[in-house]
Design a protein around this motif. Structure first.
Motif, PDB file in Angstrom:
ATOM      1  N   PRO A  97       0.786  -1.238   0.000  1.00 21.63           N
ATOM      2  CA  PRO A  97       0.000   0.000   0.000  1.00 21.63           C
ATOM      3  C   PRO A  97       0.819   1.291   0.000  1.00 21.63           C
ATOM      4  O   PRO A  97       0.302   2.347  -0.363  1.00 21.63           O
ATOM      5  N   ASN A  98       2.092   1.215   0.341  1.00 28.49           N
ATOM      6  CA  ASN A  98       2.940   2.413   0.337  1.00 28.49           C
ATOM      7  C   ASN A  98       3.703   2.590  -0.965  1.00 28.49           C
ATOM      8  O   ASN A  98       4.396   3.591  -1.153  1.00 28.49           O
ATOM      9  N   CYS A  99       3.606   1.640  -1.868  1.00 32.50           N
ATOM     10  CA  CYS A  99       4.326   1.703  -3.138  1.00 32.50           C
ATOM     11  C   CYS A  99       3.615   2.695  -4.066  1.00 32.50           C
ATOM     12  O   CYS A  99       2.427   2.556  -4.362  1.00 32.50           O
ATOM     13  N   VAL A 100       4.356   3.690  -4.552  1.00 30.98           N
ATOM     14  CA  VAL A 100       3.752   4.713  -5.402  1.00 30.98           C
ATOM     15  C   VAL A 100       3.333   4.149  -6.763  1.00 30.98           C
ATOM     16  O   VAL A 100       2.378   4.630  -7.367  1.00 30.98           O
ATOM     17  N   VAL A 101       4.037   3.127  -7.244  1.00 31.99           N
ATOM     18  CA  VAL A 101       3.641   2.486  -8.507  1.00 31.99           C
ATOM     19  C   VAL A 101       2.288   1.807  -8.324  1.00 31.99           C
ATOM     20  O   VAL A 101       1.376   1.972  -9.136  1.00 31.99           O
ATOM     21  N   GLU A 102       2.160   1.050  -7.246  1.00 29.73           N
ATOM     22  CA  GLU A 102       0.894   0.376  -6.963  1.00 29.73           C
ATOM     23  C   GLU A 102      -0.233   1.394  -6.789  1.00 29.73           C
ATOM     24  O   GLU A 102      -1.353   1.186  -7.268  1.00 29.73           O
ATOM     25  N   LYS A 103       0.058   2.501  -6.144  1.00 30.63           N
ATOM     26  CA  LYS A 103      -0.951   3.541  -5.946  1.00 30.63           C
ATOM     27  C   LYS A 103      -1.409   4.113  -7.293  1.00 30.63           C
ATOM     28  O   LYS A 103      -2.599   4.329  -7.512  1.00 30.63           O
ATOM     29  N   ALA A 104      -0.464   4.355  -8.183  1.00 36.65           N
ATOM     30  CA  ALA A 104      -0.802   4.901  -9.505  1.00 36.65           C
ATOM     31  C   ALA A 104      -1.646   3.901 -10.308  1.00 36.65           C
ATOM     32  O   ALA A 104      -2.644   4.267 -10.933  1.00 36.65           O
ATOM     33  N   VAL A 105      -1.229   2.638 -10.296  1.00 35.54           N
ATOM     34  CA  VAL A 105      -1.960   1.585 -11.022  1.00 35.54           C
ATOM     35  C   VAL A 105      -3.362   1.445 -10.447  1.00 35.54           C
ATOM     36  O   VAL A 105      -4.361   1.429 -11.187  1.00 35.54           O
ATOM     37  N   ASN A 106      -3.468   1.341  -9.127  1.00 41.81           N
ATOM     38  CA  ASN A 106      -4.766   1.164  -8.487  1.00 41.81           C
ATOM     39  C   ASN A 106      -5.691   2.350  -8.744  1.00 41.81           C
ATOM     40  O   ASN A 106      -6.886   2.176  -8.960  1.00 41.81           O
ATOM     41  N   ASN A 107      -5.126   3.540  -8.715  1.00 41.27           N
ATOM     42  CA  ASN A 107      -5.932   4.727  -8.971  1.00 41.27           C
ATOM     43  C   ASN A 107      -6.524   4.693 -10.378  1.00 41.27           C
ATOM     44  O   ASN A 107      -7.710   4.980 -10.573  1.00 41.27           O
ATOM     45  N   ALA A 108      -5.720   4.337 -11.350  1.00 42.25           N
ATOM     46  CA  ALA A 108      -6.196   4.277 -12.739  1.00 42.25           C
ATOM     47  C   ALA A 108      -7.270   3.198 -12.899  1.00 42.25           C
ATOM     48  O   ALA A 108      -8.305   3.431 -13.533  1.00 42.25           O
ATOM     49  N   ILE A 109      -7.012   2.033 -12.331  1.00 39.69           N
ATOM     50  CA  ILE A 109      -7.972   0.934 -12.448  1.00 39.69           C
ATOM     51  C   ILE A 109      -9.273   1.280 -11.721  1.00 39.69           C
ATOM     52  O   ILE A 109     -10.366   1.105 -12.268  1.00 39.69           O
ATOM     53  N   GLN A 110      -9.167   1.781 -10.500  1.00 44.45           N
ATOM     54  CA  GLN A 110     -10.368   2.107  -9.730  1.00 44.45           C
ATOM     55  C   GLN A 110     -11.181   3.213 -10.397  1.00 44.45           C
ATOM     56  O   GLN A 110     -12.409   3.177 -10.391  1.00 44.45           O
ATOM     57  N   ASP A 111     -10.499   4.167 -11.008  1.00 44.25           N
ATOM     58  CA  ASP A 111     -11.200   5.240 -11.719  1.00 44.25           C
ATOM     59  C   ASP A 111     -11.959   4.677 -12.914  1.00 44.25           C
ATOM     60  O   ASP A 111     -13.128   5.023 -13.136  1.00 44.25           O
ATOM     61  N   ALA A 112     -11.318   3.799 -13.666  1.00 44.63           N
ATOM     62  CA  ALA A 112     -11.979   3.186 -14.824  1.00 44.63           C
ATOM     63  C   ALA A 112     -13.176   2.347 -14.386  1.00 44.63           C
ATOM     64  O   ALA A 112     -14.261   2.421 -14.983  1.00 44.63           O
ATOM     65  N   SER A 114     -14.930   2.667 -11.656  1.00 43.86           N
ATOM     66  CA  SER A 114     -15.953   3.570 -11.130  1.00 43.86           C
ATOM     67  C   SER A 114     -16.770   4.196 -12.264  1.00 43.86           C
ATOM     68  O   SER A 114     -18.003   4.268 -12.201  1.00 43.86           O
ATOM     69  N   GLN A 115     -16.076   4.640 -13.315  1.00 41.40           N
ATOM     70  CA  GLN A 115     -16.780   5.221 -14.458  1.00 41.40           C
ATOM     71  C   GLN A 115     -17.632   4.179 -15.178  1.00 41.40           C
ATOM     72  O   GLN A 115     -18.776   4.457 -15.558  1.00 41.40           O
TER      73      GLN A 115
END
Length: 145
Positions: A97-112, A114-115
């Motif tokens: 959960p502290n990995c910035v790569v994982e955060k970026a990937v998860n954010n993109a996936i979760q946004d998609a 959600s839309q």
């Protein structure tokens, strides 16, 4: 992975029930139609009753009856009544959960997701049970002619 078909199965049942609103359908009849057992039907229909879309009568001659107005009830309403099953089988990994790569990937996936989910919910809200019933009737008439 087994698909969650509660929504399509309950919609199937509701369309059958709509053909003759005055005759209750028993859990056993519905179960035979769907190839499942009556306990599964009672559990599913209990959610529909709680939401106000059906009622049940016990005893001889009893069963499930429609109480909803098909023109005022949407697929989204029924989706929510069956427990709002998860729409997508995919999800995000959260091992680091502290990995910035994982955060970026998860954010993109979760946004998609959600839309996409919002698009599906909007479409479900636009489709009434009356529209579904009309489509069924048209297809049935085409099939027998």
């Amino acid at each position: 992975m087994r698909l969650d078909s509660r929504l399509s199965r309950v919609l199937h049942v509701l369309l059958h029930m709509n053909k003759d609103r005055s005759n209750p359908m028993t859990s056993e009849t519905i179960a035979a139609m769907l190839g499942t057992n009556a306990a599964v039907i009672r559990r599913t229909m209990a959610g529909m009753r709680k939401a106000g879309y059906v009622t049940s009568e016990k005893g001889h001659g009893g069963g499930w009856l429609l109480t909803c107005d098909f023109s005022q009830t949407s697929l989204l309403d029924i989706y929510q009544a069956v427990g709002s099953p998860q729409l997508f089988a995919m999800g995000c990994d959260n091992e680091h959960p502290n990995c910035v790569v994982e955060k970026a990937v998860n954010n993109a996936i979760q946004d998609a997701f959600s839309q996409a989910q919002q698009l599906i919910f909007n479409r479900f809200a636009d489709i009434s049970l009356a529209m579904l019933s009309d489509d069924f009737i048209e297809r049935y008439l085409d099939a027998i002619s």
